[in-house]
Design an enzyme around this catalytic site. Structure first.
Site, PDB file in Angstrom:
ATOM      1  N   ASP A  30       0.849  -1.185   0.000  1.00 39.87           N
ATOM      2  CA  ASP A  30       0.000   0.000   0.000  1.00 39.87           C
ATOM      3  C   ASP A  30       0.892   1.245   0.000  1.00 39.87           C
ATOM      4  O   ASP A  30       1.887   1.301   0.713  1.00 39.87           O
ATOM      5  CB  ASP A  30      -0.910  -0.010   1.238  1.00 39.87           C
ATOM      6  CG  ASP A  30      -2.057   0.964   1.106  1.00 39.87           C
ATOM      7  OD1 ASP A  30      -3.213   0.512   1.035  1.00 39.87           O
ATOM      8  OD2 ASP A  30      -1.805   2.197   1.065  1.00 39.87           O
ATOM      9  N   GLY A  93     -15.535   2.821   3.701  1.00 39.49           N
ATOM     10  CA  GLY A  93     -14.245   3.429   3.396  1.00 39.49           C
ATOM     11  C   GLY A  93     -13.594   2.946   2.122  1.00 39.49           C
ATOM     12  O   GLY A  93     -12.435   3.263   1.865  1.00 39.49           O
ATOM     13  N   HIS A 100      -9.916  -5.473  -3.152  1.00 36.28           N
ATOM     14  CA  HIS A 100      -8.583  -5.689  -2.595  1.00 36.28           C
ATOM     15  C   HIS A 100      -8.702  -6.055  -1.128  1.00 36.28           C
ATOM     16  O   HIS A 100      -9.502  -5.490  -0.396  1.00 36.28           O
ATOM     17  CB  HIS A 100      -7.697  -4.445  -2.757  1.00 36.28           C
ATOM     18  CG  HIS A 100      -8.352  -3.180  -2.322  1.00 36.28           C
ATOM     19  ND1 HIS A 100      -9.270  -2.517  -3.106  1.00 36.28           N
ATOM     20  CD2 HIS A 100      -8.254  -2.469  -1.174  1.00 36.28           C
ATOM     21  CE1 HIS A 100      -9.704  -1.447  -2.470  1.00 36.28           C
ATOM     22  NE2 HIS A 100      -9.107  -1.399  -1.291  1.00 36.28           N
TER      23      HIS A 100
END
Ligand code: AMP
Ligand code: ZN
Length: 114
Positions: A30, A93, A100
């Site tokens: 990330d 969110g 993912h």
């Protein structure tokens, strides 16, 4: 999908730090990590969210979970404990609409998450 950020990562059109890859899945770090280990695991095939992935009738959701665990082992967080999160829908969110799994570990993780 040519306008999907994560499809572009699969196509190697935009860079990512790939840490694990199988025939049908890809794992990369990330870009805004929330823990010492924060890796995203995606199916290479585009599905919008976990709900759509759950409806893919070919074991693809299984592959994503297996890759998430393999990443945790490779990152050395499997024994200490790690978290696999699918933010599903804007209210939870989700901001990138290519499903993912967040694989988070390497620090104490509080419960419940915010
Ligand atoms: P979510 O909010 O659950 O949809 O998660 C999207 C995640 O993708 C966020 O944690 C972002 O930091 C991450 N992200 C967005 N763009 C990229 C990128 N180009 N490379 C790596 N991670 C990304
Ligand atoms: Zn996509």
């Amino acid at each position: 999908m040519s306008d999907c950020l994560f499809c572009q990562i699969v196509a190697k059109e935009i860079p990512a730090e790939i840490v694990y890859e199988t025939g049908r899945t890809l794992a990369f770090r990330d870009r805004n990590p929330q823990a010492p280990t924060h890796v995203l695991v995606i199916p290479k095939q585009h599905h919008r969210d976990a709900a759509e992935l759950a409806g893919a009738d070919d074991g693809l959701a299984d592959d994503v979970l297996k890759t998430a665990h393999a990443v945790a082992v490779q990152e050395g967080v499997a024994e200490g404990g790690y978290r696999v999160v699918f933010n599903t829908g804007p209210g939870a969110g989700q901001t990138v609409f290519h499903v993912h799994a967040h694989v988070l570990g390497g620090r104490g993780l509080t419960w419940p998450p915010g």
